[in-house]
Design an enzyme around this catalytic site. Structure first.
Site, PDB file in Angstrom:
ATOM      1  N   THR A  75      -2.104 -10.167   0.314  1.00 49.94           N
ATOM      2  CA  THR A  75      -2.193 -10.001  -1.140  1.00 49.94           C
ATOM      3  C   THR A  75      -2.099 -11.344  -1.843  1.00 49.94           C
ATOM      4  O   THR A  75      -2.791 -11.593  -2.840  1.00 49.94           O
ATOM      5  CB  THR A  75      -1.076  -9.062  -1.630  1.00 49.94           C
ATOM      6  OG1 THR A  75      -1.271  -7.763  -1.061  1.00 49.94           O
ATOM      7  CG2 THR A  75      -1.076  -8.950  -3.142  1.00 49.94           C
ATOM      8  N   ALA A  84       0.840  -1.201   0.000  1.00 51.09           N
ATOM      9  CA  ALA A  84       0.000   0.000   0.000  1.00 51.09           C
ATOM     10  C   ALA A  84       0.874   1.249   0.000  1.00 51.09           C
ATOM     11  O   ALA A  84       1.800   1.362   0.807  1.00 51.09           O
ATOM     12  CB  ALA A  84      -0.912   0.003   1.224  1.00 51.09           C
ATOM     13  N   SER A 137      -3.305  -4.466  -2.965  1.00 51.56           N
ATOM     14  CA  SER A 137      -2.306  -4.081  -1.962  1.00 51.56           C
ATOM     15  C   SER A 137      -2.724  -4.520  -0.571  1.00 51.56           C
ATOM     16  O   SER A 137      -3.916  -4.578  -0.254  1.00 51.56           O
ATOM     17  CB  SER A 137      -2.107  -2.558  -1.942  1.00 51.56           C
ATOM     18  OG  SER A 137      -1.617  -2.078  -3.162  1.00 51.56           O
ATOM     19  N   CYS A 138      -1.720  -4.825   0.235  1.00 48.20           N
ATOM     20  CA  CYS A 138      -1.876  -4.861   1.684  1.00 48.20           C
ATOM     21  C   CYS A 138      -0.670  -4.110   2.233  1.00 48.20           C
ATOM     22  O   CYS A 138      -0.081  -3.292   1.524  1.00 48.20           O
ATOM     23  CB  CYS A 138      -1.987  -6.288   2.217  1.00 48.20           C
ATOM     24  SG  CYS A 138      -0.543  -7.328   1.892  1.00 48.20           S
ATOM     25  N   LYS A 139      -0.272  -4.344   3.455  1.00 49.17           N
ATOM     26  CA  LYS A 139       0.821  -3.558   4.014  1.00 49.17           C
ATOM     27  C   LYS A 139       2.102  -3.725   3.204  1.00 49.17           C
ATOM     28  O   LYS A 139       2.792  -2.744   2.919  1.00 49.17           O
ATOM     29  CB  LYS A 139       1.051  -3.942   5.478  1.00 49.17           C
ATOM     30  CG  LYS A 139       2.148  -3.123   6.149  1.00 49.17           C
ATOM     31  CD  LYS A 139       2.142  -3.288   7.655  1.00 49.17           C
ATOM     32  CE  LYS A 139       2.544  -4.680   8.062  1.00 49.17           C
ATOM     33  NZ  LYS A 139       2.668  -4.800   9.545  1.00 49.17           N
TER      34      LYS A 139
END
Length: 722
Positions: free
Chosen positions: A651, A192, A643-645
């Site tokens: 993801t 992200a 997205s993730c972190k």
């Protein structure tokens, strides 16, 4: 197979007990590696590789064989690739930002002597820009040290100060389903877009920008075009005012000498008319009128406030004490909007009066010279000498008040116009720097924008390469633009709230990015890389295509129209913190984002239907809006981004689930083999390779307790996490 730009890692899966009926492809008597390569690397794939090699590198591939509902075998290829855009675009962006801030310093330095308040604003702008230039030069220098072959920023480096402009773990995730007509499905995965170096103690960008909204509200925002026009007017006035004053001096000299030069007399009126028209055209500018009104409004709004500038000077927030602008008191609330029209019109009227007077004097002079008899000329001369002291003396004296009036009118008009245009240039500089908040906020915004930009450009180029033979898609590009659909898996709890707020601003800023397709100079890979141009708020990404391919495009695209990006962001929080937020906390941020994005997505679909009704008939997208944003995106040829972190664990669960869902819905993957295929992709597929290259371990970073809060379809198979 000898394609030089493809690095292939083949994974063969099978069961010892059921070698022939395994749902995953394995090398055996019926499927040799040579046969498999011939099946996968057909001419269409090889042609595509020529293009994608410009934006993809370090490719890893996995091959599967799944059984369909009608008991046929489905051959699937999964490919994950890095991209050189991870570093090339951030470096281009940093260079453009450095140049933009350098130009802004030069612009405000070129302004004439300013009032204390305006000079304080100029000092604020210069201080802000110098700080940004220093930081960005340092960041760019560090990025230049990174080897040219490096295309990847791992999740463990996401907090590195000098890598904040580089997207975290950016990859293209591609799946090809072979058959008579092979089909590609693309998803761009990346961490992200967020500033992990500054962290999230005080929230993300959305919250930080809201804290400084009063600065933006007190500043009048002018576009780059308006600021450029203001600078042109300042230059024009600086050039034309001396010319007009020079004409006035010449007229005064004529009136005092009582003689009109015959050679000059013929060209003088036309020269005066030309300069007068130029000058009045410069003054007759709506921007001047609107700026004078804004100056008045600011004086009224800020009449009782003050501000300490970066140079330590305490000034009242009233810009109206510049030369050429009267002081405005707290009770002077009325403003005559027609005053400026009268000011520049008076200049034109004064010039017209002078021209008319000069024409009349020329006629009299010519009439005097037509007296043929020397005795008559002598008698006329004596008479005029006795009555006026010289030929036409009284008439020429009449020029004096007209010239004085002209100079007064010009001086007043130039004074007001200079104040107005200085205001526009200065406010444009302030709105792009100081009004955005402290430099740290501006840096954060530029950094997260850079991360999102690299991802969306990569996705657009892959989408373009895959749609070069689709006339409807090409027509869609120059008619309604391209949809970029971001899927976030962040929770609305703790630090991830700040990440989501960063991502929200990053995605929104991409709305002001446009693409343009151009013809590449050569077919060398370096000439096929995209280039970035423009300034903040109006960046243009130039996407070059090989000459042969460019020539086959529709004329509308070859003409170079701007292809707009329409970004939307949907958030689906997935982890134990999101479960807590939904049960005991606040998930309003997610609800607001999804609602707004749903409305924008619906608007894009409506525009597509209205402007391209043929596509609207064949692709009824409206009924999908509330069903699944991913399906809508693919229906309208959009770019998918997830997205993730850090784009590593959650993801992986999302993209593998999406891939298997596509196989089931579009290619009749057997329902009884769906879970097996999903577990296989997660345990042995490309996303496990992604975990390995990020943290050096082949385990997803989930705990058993954490997974209890996950939806079942987002849980990895046993043994693949820990």
């Amino acid at each position: 197979f000898k394609e030089p730009h493809i690095s292939l890692s083949l994974s063969i899966h099978g069961s010892i007990d059921d070698k022939e009926n395994s749902p995953m492809l394995r090398a055996g008597k019926t499927h040799s590696l040579q046969d498999m390569f011939l099946c996968f690397y057909d001419s269409s794939f090889l042609n595509l590789c020529v293009h994608v090699c410009a934006v993809l590198c370090a490719q890893v591939s996995k091959v599967y064989r799944f059984k369909t509902e009608d008991q046929r075998w489905l051959l699937v290829r999964e490919q994950m690739s890095e991209t050189p855009l991870s570093f090339s675009l951030p470096k281009q962006l940093l260079s453009l930002l450095i140049q933009e801030h350098t130009n802004r310093i030069q612009e405000v330095k070129e302004l004439s002597d300013l009032s204390p308040h305006w000079d304080g604003l100029r000092h604020d702008v210069i201080t802000h820009c110098n700080h940004m230039i220093g930081c960005y030069q340092e960041t760019l220098a560090e990025l230049e040290k990174v080897p040219a072959t490096s295309c990847f920023k791992s999740s463990t480096s996401k907090s590195d100060r000098h890598l904040q402009f580089v997207p975290t773990n950016l990859h293209s995730q591609r799946m090809e389903v072979t058959g008579p007509d092979s089909v590609w499905y693309d998803v761009i995965t990346f961490g992200a877009p967020a500033d992990h170096h500054q962290a999230f103690k005080h929230g993300g960008l959305k919250k930080l920008l809201n804290k400084h909204s009063n600065l933006r509200e007190s500043c009048v925002s002018y576009s780059q075009e308006e600021s450029s026009r203001a600078k042109e007017l300042l230059v024009g006035m600086a050039q034309l005012q001396p010319l007009v004053f020079g004409l006035a001096e010449e007229l005064l000299a004529i009136s005092q000498d009582r003689v009109l030069d015959t050679q000059k007399s013929d060209a003088f009126p036309s020269f005066v008319v030309h300069q007068a028209e130029q000058f009045v055209h410069v003054l007759k500018e709506e921007l001047v009128k609107s700026a004078l009104l804004e100056i008045h409004n600011q004086c009224i709004a800020n009449s009782n406030t003050s501000h300490v500038h970066s140079n330590g000077l305490l000034c009242e927030n009233c810009p109206a004490n510049q030369e050429g602008q009267q002081e405005v008191g707290p009770h002077d609330t009325e403003y005559d909007e027609e005053e400026w029209d009268r000011v520049w019109a008076n200049v034109g009227k004064s010039i017209n009066c002078i021209i008319a007077m000069v024409d009349r004097l020329q006629e009299q002079e010519q009439h005097h010279q037509t007296v043929t008899s020397p005795e008559q000329q002598e008698a006329a001369g004596e008479t005029n000498s006795q009555n006026t002291g010289g030929t036409g003396f009284t008439e020429w004296e009449h020029l004096l008040p007209l010239v004085v009036t002209l100079r007064d009118c010009v001086r007043e008009a130039v004074g007001k116009a200079r104040v107005a245009m200085t205001f526009v240039v200065l406010q444009g500089a302030v709105s792009g720097t100081v009004a955005q908040g402290p430099p740290q906020i501006a840096q954060r915004r530029h950094a997260v924008f850079s991360q999102g930009l690299s991802a969306v450009v990569c996705g657009f180029m892959l989408k373009l390469y895959g749609g070069l033979e689709d006339p409807d898609f090409l027509r869609q590009l120059h008619t309604v633009g391209v949809l970029a659909q971001f899927e976030s898996l962040l929770s609305t709890y703790g630090d991830e709230v700040g990440m989501l707020e960063d991502m929200e601003v990053s995605v929104a800023d991409l709305n002001r990015v446009a693409f343009i397709i151009t013809e590449a100079k050569t077919e060398q890979l370096e000439d096929l890389l995209p280039t970035l141009s423009g300034t903040w708020g109006s960046f243009i990404v130039e996407v070059p295509l090989p000459p042969e391919i460019f020539s086959s495009l529709p004329q509308e695209l070859k003409d170079g129209p701007l292809i707009r990006v329409d970004p939307v962001l949907f958030n689906i929080g997935i982890n134990q913190h999101q479960s807590l937020a939904e049960r005991f906390g606040d998930s309003s941020l997610q609800e607001r984002l999804n609602q707004q994005s749903c409305e924008r997505l619906r608007a894009y679909c409506n525009a597509l239907r209205d402007r391209l009704p043929d596509m609207g008939k064949t692709q009824p997208v409206e009924r999908f809006v509330c069903f699944c944003h991913m399906q809508v995106c693919r229906k309208v040829n959009g770019v998918r981004l997830t997205s993730c972190k850090s784009a590593k664990d959650r993801t992986a669960m999302s993209v593998t689930l999406e891939q298997c869902a596509l196989l089931r819905e579009q290619h009749t993957l057997s329902q009884q083999h769906f879970s097996t295929a999903l577990d296989c992709m997660r345990r042995e597929g490309c996303r496990m390779e992604n975990v390995q290259k990020n943290i050096g371990s082949r385990k997803f970073a989930f705990s058993g307790v954490q997974l209890l809060t996950f939806p079942k379809l987002y849980r990895p198979p046993d043994g693949s996490y820990g």
